[in-house]
Scaffold this motif. Structure first.
Motif, PDB file in Angstrom:
ATOM      1  N   UNK A   1       1.839  13.370  -1.050  1.00 40.82           N
ATOM      2  CA  UNK A   1       3.038  13.162  -0.246  1.00 40.82           C
ATOM      3  C   UNK A   1       3.612  11.762  -0.430  1.00 40.82           C
ATOM      4  N   UNK A   2       4.932  11.687  -0.401  1.00 38.96           N
ATOM      5  CA  UNK A   2       5.646  10.423  -0.245  1.00 38.96           C
ATOM      6  C   UNK A   2       6.280  10.457   1.137  1.00 38.96           C
ATOM      7  N   UNK A   3       5.870   9.555   1.999  1.00 38.39           N
ATOM      8  CA  UNK A   3       6.267   9.593   3.405  1.00 38.39           C
ATOM      9  C   UNK A   3       7.442   8.662   3.665  1.00 38.39           C
ATOM     10  N   UNK A   4       8.524   9.227   4.214  1.00 36.42           N
ATOM     11  CA  UNK A   4       9.703   8.458   4.621  1.00 36.42           C
ATOM     12  C   UNK A   4       9.646   8.353   6.140  1.00 36.42           C
ATOM     13  N   UNK A   5       9.277   7.193   6.641  1.00 37.29           N
ATOM     14  CA  UNK A   5       8.985   7.032   8.062  1.00 37.29           C
ATOM     15  C   UNK A   5       9.839   5.924   8.667  1.00 37.29           C
ATOM     16  N   UNK A   6       9.579   5.653   9.927  1.00 33.98           N
ATOM     17  CA  UNK A   6      10.284   4.596  10.647  1.00 33.98           C
ATOM     18  C   UNK A   6       9.276   3.777  11.433  1.00 33.98           C
ATOM     19  N   UNK A   7       9.626   2.546  11.795  1.00 32.50           N
ATOM     20  CA  UNK A   7       8.720   1.747  12.620  1.00 32.50           C
ATOM     21  C   UNK A   7       8.328   2.436  13.918  1.00 32.50           C
ATOM     22  N   UNK A   8       9.224   3.237  14.490  1.00 34.58           N
ATOM     23  CA  UNK A   8       8.911   3.911  15.752  1.00 34.58           C
ATOM     24  C   UNK A   8       7.689   4.799  15.629  1.00 34.58           C
ATOM     25  N   UNK A   9       7.499   5.421  14.471  1.00 36.31           N
ATOM     26  CA  UNK A   9       6.325   6.258  14.256  1.00 36.31           C
ATOM     27  C   UNK A   9       5.136   5.440  13.752  1.00 36.31           C
ATOM     28  N   UNK A  10       5.385   4.510  12.878  1.00 36.60           N
ATOM     29  CA  UNK A  10       4.291   3.773  12.251  1.00 36.60           C
ATOM     30  C   UNK A  10       3.579   2.842  13.220  1.00 36.60           C
ATOM     31  N   UNK A  11       4.246   2.420  14.267  1.00 37.79           N
ATOM     32  CA  UNK A  11       3.595   1.513  15.218  1.00 37.79           C
ATOM     33  C   UNK A  11       2.813   2.273  16.280  1.00 37.79           C
ATOM     34  N   UNK A  12       2.786   3.617  16.186  1.00 33.12           N
ATOM     35  CA  UNK A  12       2.089   4.428  17.190  1.00 33.12           C
ATOM     36  C   UNK A  12       1.104   5.377  16.530  1.00 33.12           C
TER      37      UNK A  12
ATOM     38  N   UNK B   1       3.001   6.992  -1.348  1.00 31.71           N
ATOM     39  CA  UNK B   1       3.689   5.802  -0.846  1.00 31.71           C
ATOM     40  C   UNK B   1       4.190   6.093   0.553  1.00 31.71           C
ATOM     41  N   UNK B   2       4.384   5.022   1.307  1.00 32.02           N
ATOM     42  CA  UNK B   2       4.943   5.113   2.657  1.00 32.02           C
ATOM     43  C   UNK B   2       6.126   4.164   2.725  1.00 32.02           C
ATOM     44  N   UNK B   3       7.268   4.688   3.151  1.00 29.61           N
ATOM     45  CA  UNK B   3       8.473   3.873   3.289  1.00 29.61           C
ATOM     46  C   UNK B   3       8.817   3.720   4.765  1.00 29.61           C
ATOM     47  N   UNK B   4       9.365   2.559   5.096  1.00 33.20           N
ATOM     48  CA  UNK B   4       9.791   2.288   6.464  1.00 33.20           C
ATOM     49  C   UNK B   4      11.124   1.571   6.418  1.00 33.20           C
ATOM     50  N   UNK B   5      12.075   2.051   7.223  1.00 38.89           N
ATOM     51  CA  UNK B   5      13.373   1.388   7.313  1.00 38.89           C
ATOM     52  C   UNK B   5      14.013   1.750   8.633  1.00 38.89           C
ATOM     53  N   UNK B   6      15.153   1.131   8.918  1.00 37.42           N
ATOM     54  CA  UNK B   6      15.865   1.391  10.160  1.00 37.42           C
ATOM     55  C   UNK B   6      15.642   0.345  11.218  1.00 37.42           C
ATOM     56  N   UNK B   7      14.696  -0.553  11.014  1.00 36.11           N
ATOM     57  CA  UNK B   7      14.397  -1.590  11.990  1.00 36.11           C
ATOM     58  C   UNK B   7      13.170  -2.354  11.538  1.00 36.11           C
ATOM     59  N   UNK B   8      12.869  -3.466  12.196  1.00 34.10           N
ATOM     60  CA  UNK B   8      11.707  -4.267  11.791  1.00 34.10           C
ATOM     61  C   UNK B   8      10.397  -3.581  12.146  1.00 34.10           C
ATOM     62  N   UNK B   9       9.463  -3.612  11.232  1.00 35.78           N
ATOM     63  CA  UNK B   9       8.122  -3.093  11.493  1.00 35.78           C
ATOM     64  C   UNK B   9       7.306  -4.192  12.161  1.00 35.78           C
ATOM     65  N   UNK B  10       6.767  -3.952  13.369  1.00 35.53           N
ATOM     66  CA  UNK B  10       6.001  -5.002  14.052  1.00 35.53           C
ATOM     67  C   UNK B  10       4.824  -5.489  13.210  1.00 35.53           C
ATOM     68  N   UNK B  11       4.545  -6.776  13.309  1.00 38.16           N
ATOM     69  CA  UNK B  11       3.443  -7.350  12.545  1.00 38.16           C
ATOM     70  C   UNK B  11       2.117  -6.656  12.850  1.00 38.16           C
ATOM     71  N   UNK B  12       1.913  -6.311  14.135  1.00 44.07           N
ATOM     72  CA  UNK B  12       0.626  -5.733  14.510  1.00 44.07           C
ATOM     73  C   UNK B  12       0.481  -4.265  14.099  1.00 44.07           C
ATOM     74  N   UNK B  13       1.514  -3.702  13.448  1.00 45.46           N
ATOM     75  CA  UNK B  13       1.397  -2.334  12.941  1.00 45.46           C
ATOM     76  C   UNK B  13       0.807  -2.299  11.538  1.00 45.46           C
TER      77      UNK B  13
ATOM     78  N   UNK C   1       5.829  -2.584  24.706  1.00 47.45           N
ATOM     79  CA  UNK C   1       5.374  -1.749  23.591  1.00 47.45           C
ATOM     80  C   UNK C   1       6.532  -0.956  23.016  1.00 47.45           C
ATOM     81  N   UNK C   2       7.424  -0.519  23.878  1.00 47.92           N
ATOM     82  CA  UNK C   2       8.643   0.168  23.438  1.00 47.92           C
ATOM     83  C   UNK C   2       9.828  -0.651  23.913  1.00 47.92           C
ATOM     84  N   UNK C   3      10.498  -1.321  22.989  1.00 48.11           N
ATOM     85  CA  UNK C   3      11.650  -2.130  23.381  1.00 48.11           C
ATOM     86  C   UNK C   3      12.726  -1.231  23.981  1.00 48.11           C
ATOM     87  N   UNK C   4      13.332  -1.699  25.058  1.00 41.38           N
ATOM     88  CA  UNK C   4      14.367  -0.911  25.690  1.00 41.38           C
ATOM     89  C   UNK C   4      15.473  -1.816  26.209  1.00 41.38           C
TER      90      UNK C   4
END
Length: 569
Positions: free
Chosen positions: A218-229, A244-256, A379-382
């Motif tokens: 698999x090549x995974x097209x993901x987002x920080x919202x999923x990868x940080x959880x 491979x794993x791709x992330x876009x749409x926003x910053x990926x938190x350092x702790x992820x 944990x979830x910016x709002x």
């Protein structure tokens, strides 16, 4: 298949190619022959429709891709919204567009009519200069901005992605947690796989744990919202199958980064870009790296810095002119470091939200003097909403209640924002908090949302005296454990309120707590009580007198002493 994508679907397929999968739906292969027949059905459907524009919204990625190419071969410009909300549909209807896909109401085609068995159409090459796609983003004025993409912009970006990352994806199926209705998902989940001949998975994966049931590389097209959880125990066996794993749409938190490395076997390839610019740059950080790690430009992208902002030039911009992005940067080595946005667009859960659009919607209802929309950490910016009602609005609030007054304002945001990004935390204040320089800071706004701070209305304020009406909500955390079956507000919470509101009202209050004097607690404060807090601060900011009273009489009073830093008790 790159040439076929660039030219349309030109040229017949050999029997072997016809049987090859273009993707998988519910685990079953959808062959090239089947998919191209669906494209033909959509092309015939759209060709019969008047007008030049069609709005497409699909949950199924294979159907979305077929409808997209069908519309292009019918000579249509495709409007590609990020959601199917009522406000979006109304805006598109005003453009005179034809609708197709999974729009609410069912008054549009969802599945292409299947043509009678016959030879495949003689596909004509697509015009690379055609204004083929329109995507939406939010502008600084608050009005959604329609961005037109020519075919060559999309194809040039796909070529850059294949050049940069294609060798990593050999033998992989493309699967995503992000919607293909956003430009990132459209490119990574639809156009790039089609161009490279990689099968794509039709269904969007709601949870990364679902990937363990897909028996394929698999090549995974993901987002920080999923990868940080990530739920690490549920990802067993997945890392060895991820190309491979791709992330876009926003910053990926350092702790992820560390959980990704552990649960996915690698850290994500982060891609930076926007609807306006297309893909700009990428990076892949090791666990422990921070957000200041520099970005490297994608192939074909030139960049420079103008007045601390990023300027870009690339084929996917559609012009040879330099484009000034809304991000502040600094150069580092061969790349650049992002320093934050310069406009009034924020990203929440990887979705672009225009603060100006929200402000306009709330102000349009009247009854509001001022408002602010702070980003609340967690944990979830709002997004929070701080409103300063007018005098007439306060009267209505006292008559009908806070919840009833806020209800229409919350409804006004429903057509504008998806449920995941709508503000859930609202505060009504008599005036915005300011510091000694008269500035309203983000920290001061965020402090209004501290759960220990009660809902309060400023009734009177003078240089050394202030008075508030406070609603003592039953859900206030101060009641926890005090006492089961007979809740009362602890005295320490009442003292906290005195100091908290004192610091909001009196900028000259000294910073260090120095003691208590004349403390009295006359009556308990139960849940649901409405009390009045009166504060008096001396000119030196060293003594803060407080009184809590209600219609039942006095509840508490005392004197808090403060001193300069380092001089406390």
């Amino acid at each position: 298949m790159w040439r076929e994508l660039a030219l349309g679907l030109a040229g017949p397929l050999s029997p072997m190619r016809q049987a090859q999968p273009v993707g998988f739906r519910a685990g079953q292969a959808v062959t090239q022959r089947e998919w191209r027949a669906e494209v033909a059905g959509w092309a015939a459907h759209f060709a019969a429709q008047p007008g030049a524009d069609v709005a497409l919204y699909f949950e199924d990625s294979l159907r979305a891709a077929a409808a997209l190419f069908g519309a292009w071969h019918a000579g249509k410009t495709v409007w590609w919204p990020g959601d199917a909300l009522p406000a979006t549909a109304e805006r598109l209807a005003a453009q005179g567009t034809h609708f197709a896909g999974d729009w609410p109401g069912g008054a549009c085609a969802r599945v292409a009519p299947q043509p009678e068995p016959e030879p495949e159409p003689e596909w004509q090459p697509l015009d690379a200069q055609a204004p083929a796609l329109v995507v939406f983003t939010s502008g600084s004025t608050g009005e959604p901005v329609a961005i037109t993409k020519r075919l060559h912009q999309l194809f040039d970006e796909v070529r850059a992605l294949e050049t940069c990352f294609g060798s990593r994806l050999e033998g992989a199926r493309v699967v995503g947690t992000v919607s293909h209705q956003h430009i990132y998902g459209l490119l990574f989940r639809l156009l790039w796989p089609l161009a490279a001949g990689r099968p794509l998975v039709a269904e969007r994966q709601a949870y990364l744990e679902d990937l363990t049931r897909l028996d394929a590389r698999l090549a995974l097209v993901a987002s920080p919202a999923h990868l940080k959880r990530l739920d690490l125990p549920d990802l067993a066996g997945l890392p060895v199958r991820l190309a491979a794993v791709f992330s876009s749409g926003g910053p990926l938190p350092d702790d992820a980064l560390a959980p990704c490395a552990e649960g996915l076997g690698q850290t994500p390839i982060e891609v930076y870009g926007s609807s306006e610019t297309g893909g700009v740059a990428w990076r892949q950080r090791a666990p422990g790296a921070d957000a200041q790690h520099p970005w490297r430009a994608l192939p074909g992208v030139d960049w420079r810095i103008e007045d601390e902002q990023l300027a870009l030039r690339s084929p996917q911009l559609g012009s040879l002119d330099w484009f000034l992005a809304a991000d502040r940067v600094r150069a580092e080595g061969p790349g650049f470091v992002l320093l934050g946005r310069a406009d009034r667009i924020v990203k929440i859960e990887e979705k672009r939200v225009s603060l100006a659009a929200i402000e306009q919607a709330l102000l349009a209802l009247g009854g509001v003097q001022e408002l602010r929309l702070p980003l609340l950490p967690g944990r979830r910016q709002e997004l929070g909403v701080v409103l300063v009602p007018t005098a007439e609005a306060w009267e209505a609030i006292e008559t009908q209640g806070r919840a009833a007054w806020l209800a229409p304002r919350k409804r006004a945001l429903e057509p504008l924002l998806e449920a995941t990004v709508r503000p859930r935390r609202w505060r009504l204040v008599s005036e915005l908090p300011v510091n000694a320089q008269g500035k309203t800071t983000q920290a001061a706004l965020a402090a209004l949302f501290d759960p220990m701070r009660p809902s309060a209305r400023l009734l009177q304020r003078e240089a050394q005296r202030a008075c508030w009406a406070i609603e003592v909500e039953a859900r206030h955390p101060g009641f926890d454990g005090h006492f089961p079956g007979h809740p009362v507000l602890p005295g320490v919470v009442q003292l906290d309120w005195a100091e908290r509101f004192g610091r909001e009202a009196f900028a000259h209050l000294q910073p260090a707590f120095a003691g208590l004097d004349q403390l009295k607690f006359q009556q308990v404060i139960p849940p649901g009580a409405c009390v009045e807090l009166e504060l008096q601060c001396d000119e030196a900011g060293c003594v803060l007198r407080f009184v809590l009273r209600s219609a039942r009489g006095p509840h508490a009073s005392g004197k808090l002493r403060f001193a300069a830093a380092g001089e406390g008790a």
